[in-house]
Motif scaffolding. Structure first.
Motif, short mmCIF file in Angstrom:
data_model
loop_
_atom_site.label_atom_id
_atom_site.label_comp_id
_atom_site.label_asym_id
_atom_site.label_seq_id
_atom_site.Cartn_x
_atom_site.Cartn_y
_atom_site.Cartn_z
N THR A 79 -4.77 10.81 6.48
CA THR A 79 -6.17 10.20 5.33
C THR A 79 -6.12 8.83 5.06
O THR A 79 -4.66 8.32 4.62
N LEU A 80 -6.94 8.05 4.83
CA LEU A 80 -6.65 6.71 4.02
C LEU A 80 -6.27 7.05 2.80
O LEU A 80 -5.29 6.01 1.81
N ARG A 81 -6.81 7.96 1.81
CA ARG A 81 -6.10 8.61 0.81
C ARG A 81 -4.11 8.36 0.48
O ARG A 81 -4.03 7.58 0.17
N SER A 82 -4.06 9.56 1.25
CA SER A 82 -2.51 9.80 1.78
C SER A 82 -1.71 8.55 2.17
O SER A 82 -0.85 8.04 1.60
N VAL A 83 -1.89 7.47 3.38
CA VAL A 83 -1.92 5.72 3.46
C VAL A 83 -1.81 5.71 2.11
O VAL A 83 -0.67 4.21 2.51
N LEU A 84 -2.41 5.32 1.75
CA LEU A 84 -2.86 4.19 0.47
C LEU A 84 -1.57 4.97 -0.75
O LEU A 84 -0.72 3.92 -0.60
N VAL A 85 -1.27 6.63 -0.59
CA VAL A 85 -0.97 6.77 -1.22
C VAL A 85 0.32 6.88 -1.23
O VAL A 85 1.87 5.87 -2.03
N LEU A 86 0.61 6.32 -0.09
CA LEU A 86 2.53 6.05 0.42
C LEU A 86 2.92 4.63 0.51
O LEU A 86 3.89 4.02 -0.40
N GLY A 87 1.95 3.93 0.52
CA GLY A 87 2.45 2.62 0.31
C GLY A 87 2.10 1.97 -0.66
O GLY A 87 3.04 1.49 -1.04
N LEU A 88 1.38 3.07 -2.01
CA LEU A 88 2.09 1.89 -3.36
C LEU A 88 3.24 2.77 -3.34
O LEU A 88 3.94 1.97 -4.12
N ILE A 89 3.77 4.46 -3.34
CA ILE A 89 5.17 4.75 -2.96
C ILE A 89 5.87 3.69 -3.02
O ILE A 89 6.83 3.15 -3.56
N VAL A 90 6.07 2.91 -1.63
CA VAL A 90 7.02 2.50 -0.98
C VAL A 90 6.60 0.43 -1.58
O VAL A 90 7.82 0.13 -1.66
#
Length: 120
Positions: A79-90
């Protein structure tokens, strides 16, 4: 079939997360054991070597944790949320890795190492 594959990847991601944490833990533990063994001759150079070792183990552990985060995100529904969370974590991991490397080496990774006249 797909559920079994997703479960397997999730288990692998958890194992990789554990490995990343253990890399950091064992690196710190090893550095402190070395410090205790060198306590009779503890000097500023000993401190710097221990600090370098701890920093390098943290960097390696962070890289492994990034891989685990990517695996975990791939397993979940993208989802957009999970991809954004991953991007923030990275992004956070990258910032921490960069700042640790600058702290340890005194230069950015893209800068050339300074060579002394004796090395030429």
């Amino acid at each position: 079939m797909i559920d079994a594959l997703m479960h397997s990847i999730d288990v692998i991601a958890r194992i990789v997360e554990f490995a990343g944490v253990m890399i950091m833990f064992l690196g710190v533990l090893f550095a402190f054991i070395r410090a205790l063994m060198a306590s009779s001759k503890f000097s500023h150079d000993t401190y710097l070597r221990i600090r370098q070792h701890v920093g390098k183990s943290i960097l390696l552990g962070l890289e492994v944790l990034i891989a685990a985060d990517i695996m975990t995100t791939v397993v979940t529904e993208p989802t957009l949320r999970s991809v954004l969370v991953l991007g923030l974590i990275v992004l956070i991991h990258t910032f921490l890795s960069l700042s640790l490397q600058v702290e340890l080496e005194g230069r950015f990774p893209w800068q050339k190492k300074e060579t002394s006249a004796s090395e030429d």
